[in-house]
Scaffold this active site. Structure first.
Site, PDB file in Angstrom:
ATOM      1  N   PRO A   2       0.829  -1.211   0.000  1.00 29.92           N
ATOM      2  CA  PRO A   2       0.000   0.000   0.000  1.00 29.92           C
ATOM      3  C   PRO A   2       0.863   1.261   0.000  1.00 29.92           C
ATOM      4  CG  PRO A   2      -0.837  -1.602   1.575  1.00 29.92           C
ATOM      5  CD  PRO A   2       0.499  -2.112   1.108  1.00 29.92           C
ATOM      6  N   GLU A   3       0.437   2.249  -0.767  1.00 26.50           N
ATOM      7  CA  GLU A   3       1.207   3.482  -0.888  1.00 26.50           C
ATOM      8  C   GLU A   3       0.536   4.617  -0.123  1.00 26.50           C
ATOM      9  OE1 GLU A   3       2.725   4.089  -4.851  1.00 26.50           O
ATOM     10  OE2 GLU A   3       2.665   1.943  -5.283  1.00 26.50           O
ATOM     11  N   LYS A  51       3.847   6.547   4.299  1.00 25.92           N
ATOM     12  CA  LYS A  51       3.231   5.232   4.468  1.00 25.92           C
ATOM     13  C   LYS A  51       3.026   4.873   5.936  1.00 25.92           C
ATOM     14  CE  LYS A  51       5.439   3.603   0.209  1.00 25.92           C
ATOM     15  NZ  LYS A  51       6.269   2.533  -0.396  1.00 25.92           N
ATOM     16  N   ARG A 245       8.079  -5.595  -7.684  1.00 21.64           N
ATOM     17  CA  ARG A 245       9.084  -4.541  -7.628  1.00 21.64           C
ATOM     18  C   ARG A 245       9.494  -4.012  -8.998  1.00 21.64           C
ATOM     19  NH1 ARG A 245      11.822  -7.841  -3.475  1.00 21.64           N
ATOM     20  NH2 ARG A 245      13.509  -8.280  -4.924  1.00 21.64           N
TER      21      ARG A 245
END
Length: 259
Positions: A2-3, A51, A245
């Protein structure tokens, strides 16, 4: 993972359920804080920085980080939880609601005076009221030869960007993610784009990516197939690692740097 936009919206939901209300029960399912009891404490505010999420009482700050799979959910008192109870790491309840943190990557209870130690090393919060683009630029240019795709992911430069938004920002600015910071034609515009994109995602959901997760699908500008790759890591990584990623881009719209 989650960002910043997800954490920002999570803080909004928790604020509505907890802020201004007295806790009737707390349950920390983390060994270090298992004996902490906040029953009777008033939740004064809920906030986020990048975050990181903070639920504050007049005595302490409950700091959590979602990491890869964490999530906070709010239930009416007595309502059945919609995720496995075994994954709950924090329960905070008042007369009206239960806020449950499931599979959180990190949980700690800090004195209010120590909360700053969590964020002191971070760059400006893209969704914060004191967003400072000049400071973000200063931090980014400290390492001028670093690829922008890595620099954007580094929370010490600017806080809140993860794998999704670094791909989107580079695409929108037509910048290849391997381009060194010093070679970005208009770095201030890219930083402003980061602020705009994350703000839109936080305040105007749902937000649909233009390149992230679209490997082999046509670019929405030119039709060229989107590709993904890893930066600064093993190019032969497994499929899961590449998906989580890898950075996505259009090889035509975002020309690869020549040096």
């Amino acid at each position: 993972m989650p960002e910043g936009d997800t954490v920002f919206r999570t803080a909004e939901r928790l604020r509505a359920a907890l802020a201004g209300k007295t806790l009737t029960r707390s349950d920390f399912r983390v060994p270090r804080f298992a004996t902490v009891d906040l029953a009777g404490d008033l939740v004064t505010e809920v906030g986020s920085y990048g975050k990181h999420l903070f639920i504050r009482t007049d005595r302490v700050s409950i700091h959590s980080h979602l990491k890869m799979e964490g999530e906070w959910r709010v239930f009416h008192c007595g309502q059945r939880w919609t995720k496995p109870r075994v994954t709950a790491r924090v329960v905070l309840a008042n007369d009206d609601a239960e806020a449950v943190g499931f599979a959180l990557g990190k949980v700690e209870v800090l004195p209010r005076a120590a909360e700053h130690t969590v964020v002191d090393h971070l760059g400006p919060d893209l969704l914060g009221p004191d967003w400072d683009s000049d400071e973000a630029l200063r931090r980014l240019t400290t390492h001028p030869r670093r690829p922008i795709g890595l620099a954007l992911l580094d929370q010490r430069n600017l806080a809140g960007i993860g794998n999704i938004y670094r791909s989107e920002i580079c695409f929108l600015r037509r910048v290849h993610p391997a381009t060194p910071v010093a070679d970005i034609p208009d770095l201030p515009a890219l930083v402003d784009e980061a602020h705009r994109v994350l703000g839109k995602a936080a305040h105007e959901p749902p937000w649909r990516p233009m390149v992230y997760g679209r490997t082999r699908r046509p670019c929405q500008r030119c039709g060229t197939a989107i590709v993904s790759r890893l930066l600064g890591e093993d190019d032969h990584a497994d499929r899961v690692t590449r998906r989580e990623r890898g950075i996505y881009y259009c090889p035509r719209c975002q020309s690869e740097p020549t040096n």
